[in-house]
Design a protein around this motif. Structure first.
Motif, PDB file in Angstrom:
ATOM      1  N   PHE A  17       0.850  -1.186   0.000  1.00  0.00           N
ATOM      2  CA  PHE A  17       0.000   0.000   0.000  1.00  0.00           C
ATOM      3  C   PHE A  17       0.890   1.242   0.000  1.00  0.00           C
ATOM      4  N   THR A  18       0.506   2.220  -0.813  1.00  0.00           N
ATOM      5  CA  THR A  18       1.243   3.482  -0.875  1.00  0.00           C
ATOM      6  C   THR A  18       0.244   4.632  -0.752  1.00  0.00           C
ATOM      7  N   ASN A  19       0.773   5.823  -0.515  1.00  0.00           N
ATOM      8  CA  ASN A  19      -0.081   7.002  -0.536  1.00  0.00           C
ATOM      9  C   ASN A  19       0.590   8.101  -1.355  1.00  0.00           C
ATOM     10  N   ASP A  20      -0.040   9.255  -1.421  1.00  0.00           N
ATOM     11  CA  ASP A  20       0.487  10.340  -2.253  1.00  0.00           C
ATOM     12  C   ASP A  20       1.685  11.049  -1.629  1.00  0.00           C
ATOM     13  N   ARG A  21       2.112  10.626  -0.456  1.00  0.00           N
ATOM     14  CA  ARG A  21       3.311  11.185   0.178  1.00  0.00           C
ATOM     15  C   ARG A  21       4.470  10.188   0.165  1.00  0.00           C
ATOM     16  N   ASN A  22       4.359   9.175  -0.680  1.00  0.00           N
ATOM     17  CA  ASN A  22       5.389   8.151  -0.866  1.00  0.00           C
ATOM     18  C   ASN A  22       5.630   7.262   0.357  1.00  0.00           C
ATOM     19  N   ALA A  23       4.642   7.136   1.214  1.00  0.00           N
ATOM     20  CA  ALA A  23       4.736   6.157   2.293  1.00  0.00           C
ATOM     21  C   ALA A  23       4.422   4.785   1.699  1.00  0.00           C
ATOM     22  N   VAL A  24       5.118   3.761   2.170  1.00  0.00           N
ATOM     23  CA  VAL A  24       4.915   2.399   1.670  1.00  0.00           C
ATOM     24  C   VAL A  24       4.726   1.477   2.859  1.00  0.00           C
ATOM     25  N   ALA A  25       3.699   0.637   2.779  1.00  0.00           N
ATOM     26  CA  ALA A  25       3.453  -0.376   3.810  1.00  0.00           C
ATOM     27  C   ALA A  25       3.266  -1.725   3.139  1.00  0.00           C
ATOM     28  N   PHE A  26       3.897  -2.732   3.696  1.00  0.00           N
ATOM     29  CA  PHE A  26       3.731  -4.108   3.246  1.00  0.00           C
ATOM     30  C   PHE A  26       2.850  -4.826   4.261  1.00  0.00           C
ATOM     31  N   PHE A  27       1.750  -5.409   3.789  1.00  0.00           N
ATOM     32  CA  PHE A  27       0.833  -6.167   4.638  1.00  0.00           C
ATOM     33  C   PHE A  27       1.017  -7.645   4.308  1.00  0.00           C
ATOM     34  N   MET A  28       1.123  -8.463   5.358  1.00  0.00           N
ATOM     35  CA  MET A  28       1.291  -9.905   5.159  1.00  0.00           C
ATOM     36  C   MET A  28       0.818 -10.638   6.395  1.00  0.00           C
ATOM     37  N   LEU A  29       0.669 -11.943   6.269  1.00  0.00           N
ATOM     38  CA  LEU A  29       0.345 -12.756   7.427  1.00  0.00           C
ATOM     39  C   LEU A  29       1.547 -12.803   8.360  1.00  0.00           C
ATOM     40  N   ARG A  30       1.296 -13.090   9.611  1.00  0.00           N
ATOM     41  CA  ARG A  30       2.379 -13.206  10.594  1.00  0.00           C
ATOM     42  C   ARG A  30       3.432 -14.155  10.060  1.00  0.00           C
ATOM     43  N   HIS A  31       4.669 -13.722  10.141  1.00  0.00           N
ATOM     44  CA  HIS A  31       5.791 -14.521   9.649  1.00  0.00           C
ATOM     45  C   HIS A  31       6.604 -14.952  10.870  1.00  0.00           C
ATOM     46  N   SER A  32       6.497 -16.210  11.249  1.00  0.00           N
ATOM     47  CA  SER A  32       7.059 -16.682  12.522  1.00  0.00           C
ATOM     48  C   SER A  32       8.568 -16.502  12.630  1.00  0.00           C
ATOM     49  N   VAL A  33       9.271 -16.450  11.517  1.00  0.00           N
ATOM     50  CA  VAL A  33      10.714 -16.220  11.562  1.00  0.00           C
ATOM     51  C   VAL A  33      11.009 -14.885  12.255  1.00  0.00           C
ATOM     52  N   LEU A  34      10.144 -13.893  12.062  1.00  0.00           N
ATOM     53  CA  LEU A  34      10.353 -12.580  12.650  1.00  0.00           C
ATOM     54  C   LEU A  34      10.052 -12.536  14.146  1.00  0.00           C
ATOM     55  N   ASP A  35       9.394 -13.561  14.670  1.00  0.00           N
ATOM     56  CA  ASP A  35       9.079 -13.617  16.101  1.00  0.00           C
ATOM     57  C   ASP A  35      10.334 -13.615  16.964  1.00  0.00           C
ATOM     58  N   HIS A  36      11.459 -14.002  16.405  1.00  0.00           N
ATOM     59  CA  HIS A  36      12.704 -14.097  17.166  1.00  0.00           C
ATOM     60  C   HIS A  36      13.403 -12.753  17.327  1.00  0.00           C
ATOM     61  N   ASN A  37      12.912 -11.730  16.642  1.00  0.00           N
ATOM     62  CA  ASN A  37      13.479 -10.387  16.760  1.00  0.00           C
ATOM     63  C   ASN A  37      12.836  -9.652  17.932  1.00  0.00           C
ATOM     64  N   ARG A  38      13.423  -8.501  18.282  1.00  0.00           N
ATOM     65  CA  ARG A  38      12.807  -7.684  19.333  1.00  0.00           C
ATOM     66  C   ARG A  38      11.374  -7.352  18.937  1.00  0.00           C
ATOM     67  N   GLU A  39      10.488  -7.356  19.890  1.00  0.00           N
ATOM     68  CA  GLU A  39       9.062  -7.188  19.622  1.00  0.00           C
ATOM     69  C   GLU A  39       8.724  -5.902  18.877  1.00  0.00           C
ATOM     70  N   LYS A  40       9.307  -4.809  19.233  1.00  0.00           N
ATOM     71  CA  LYS A  40       8.952  -3.520  18.649  1.00  0.00           C
ATOM     72  C   LYS A  40       9.853  -3.094  17.499  1.00  0.00           C
ATOM     73  N   GLY A  41      10.850  -3.907  17.163  1.00  0.00           N
ATOM     74  CA  GLY A  41      11.759  -3.501  16.093  1.00  0.00           C
ATOM     75  C   GLY A  41      12.741  -2.484  16.623  1.00  0.00           C
ATOM     76  N   PRO A  42      13.269  -1.597  15.851  1.00  0.00           N
ATOM     77  CA  PRO A  42      13.018  -1.488  14.414  1.00  0.00           C
ATOM     78  C   PRO A  42      13.787  -2.541  13.628  1.00  0.00           C
ATOM     79  N   TYR A  43      13.350  -2.740  12.417  1.00  0.00           N
ATOM     80  CA  TYR A  43      14.015  -3.650  11.504  1.00  0.00           C
ATOM     81  C   TYR A  43      14.753  -2.840  10.447  1.00  0.00           C
ATOM     82  N   LEU A  44      15.670  -3.503   9.784  1.00  0.00           N
ATOM     83  CA  LEU A  44      16.309  -2.931   8.600  1.00  0.00           C
ATOM     84  C   LEU A  44      15.749  -3.652   7.378  1.00  0.00           C
ATOM     85  N   PHE A  45      15.874  -3.017   6.223  1.00  0.00           N
ATOM     86  CA  PHE A  45      15.556  -3.718   4.985  1.00  0.00           C
ATOM     87  C   PHE A  45      16.652  -3.438   3.978  1.00  0.00           C
TER      88      PHE A  45
END
Length: 104
Positions: A17-45
């Motif tokens: 999902f994007t908006n007119d201010r160039n924000a981008v969000a990826f929506f997906m089902l819970r990915h259990s591999v990510l459960d091992h990271n800190r709960e609040k993030g932040p993450y890198l990409f």
């Protein structure tokens, strides 16, 4: 950022999902591999040469394959995106993600 990519890390289904201010969000089902990271993030990409995005941490990450070039350009310019995971049709985790200095 990421050196080895296990196949369980690949996200098979996601929406962007994007908006007119160039924000981008990826929506997906819970990915259990990510459960091992800190709960609040932040993450890198990191953007890969094959237009996939590796997201999370070096140790625990997910791969968003086949991202469109337009979205790749936007997240590179913005240097941030939002990852939203759902479980049982409810938001489970909402994590800010920042562009890794090792991104291509």
């Amino acid at each position: 950022m990421i050196e080895h990519v296990p196949t369980q890390a690949i996200v098979k289904d996601y929406e962007v999902f994007t908006n007119d201010r160039n924000a981008v969000a990826f929506f997906m089902l819970r990915h259990s591999v990510l459960d091992h990271n800190r709960e609040k993030g932040p993450y890198l990409f990191a953007v890969q040469p094959d237009n996939s995005i590796v997201i999370g941490t070096k140790e625990h990450h997910a791969i968003l394959p086949n991202v469109s070039s337009a979205i790749i350009d936007t997240v590179k310019k913005r240097s941030a995106l939002l990852l939203v995971e759902f479980e049982n049709q409810e938001p489970f985790r909402c994590t800010p993600c920042y562009l890794s200095p090792n991104s291509s």
